[in-house]
Design a protein around this motif. Sequence first.
Motif, PDB file in Angstrom:
ATOM      1  N   ARG A  35      -7.051   0.798   7.163  1.00 36.41           N
ATOM      2  CA  ARG A  35      -7.641   1.055   6.150  1.00 36.41           C
ATOM      3  C   ARG A  35      -8.520   2.155   6.274  1.00 36.41           C
ATOM      4  O   ARG A  35      -9.097   2.328   7.198  1.00 36.41           O
ATOM      5  CB  ARG A  35      -8.761  -0.368   5.553  1.00 36.41           C
ATOM      6  N   CYS A  36      -8.517   3.192   5.354  1.00 30.30           N
ATOM      7  CA  CYS A  36      -9.113   4.564   5.430  1.00 30.30           C
ATOM      8  C   CYS A  36     -10.399   4.451   4.651  1.00 30.30           C
ATOM      9  O   CYS A  36     -10.547   4.409   3.319  1.00 30.30           O
ATOM     10  CB  CYS A  36      -8.469   5.767   5.000  1.00 30.30           C
ATOM     11  N   SER A  44      -5.102   2.386   1.983  1.00 36.63           N
ATOM     12  CA  SER A  44      -4.952   1.305   2.721  1.00 36.63           C
ATOM     13  C   SER A  44      -3.343   0.893   2.892  1.00 36.63           C
ATOM     14  O   SER A  44      -2.591   1.258   1.869  1.00 36.63           O
ATOM     15  CB  SER A  44      -5.777   0.026   2.596  1.00 36.63           C
ATOM     16  N   CYS A  45      -2.934   0.239   4.042  1.00 33.62           N
ATOM     17  CA  CYS A  45      -1.814  -0.046   4.121  1.00 33.62           C
ATOM     18  C   CYS A  45      -1.250  -1.097   4.846  1.00 33.62           C
ATOM     19  O   CYS A  45      -2.229  -1.477   5.765  1.00 33.62           O
ATOM     20  CB  CYS A  45      -0.866   1.198   4.400  1.00 33.62           C
ATOM     21  N   GLY A  56       0.785  -1.210   0.017  1.00 28.45           N
ATOM     22  CA  GLY A  56       0.116  -0.176   0.049  1.00 28.45           C
ATOM     23  C   GLY A  56       0.794   1.181  -0.050  1.00 28.45           C
ATOM     24  O   GLY A  56       1.920   1.157  -0.059  1.00 28.45           O
TER      25      GLY A  56
END
Length: 156
Positions: free
Chosen positions: A141-142, A77-78, A63
Amino acid sequence: MNSENRNPIIVVAICAVIAVLVLVLGVSCSGSNNAGARDWQSGFAKAAGGGKLTTADLAPAGGSCSASGGQLAVAGSCIFTVREFGGLFSFGPPTKRARLLPQQAVTVTLSVEGTRTEQSAGAGDTVDLTFGTSGGSLGIRCPGPGNCVLQLAEAG
């Protein structure tokens, strides 16, 4: 009985007398001084609290994200990999802990030693993080548009 056979009996008798004296003195002198217990109990509590998880322990694994200076920035997201720590004969803390403070709504996923958990948090919420010596992964996650900013604070 000769003198060689009496030596072990004398040693056992001396040890028994010392044990009885320690017991009697401990019971008679202790009273109800529970205030002294707080000092050594708090020392054990601090030792069991674990080490501090910092951004240096996090490595972006997928991400668009970055971690520096106690702050995590995520675009969409990451996944961060939490590095293993300790080693074969480590006498350091068995865990590393931190508190994650999101500035907006996020979904946090933790994978620690084969167990995966997911938690949604909003602005002003806190997410407690604890990792063992084998490390793990931290996913963020946004759900909304734009970047998410999260503070990585010391566990309380």
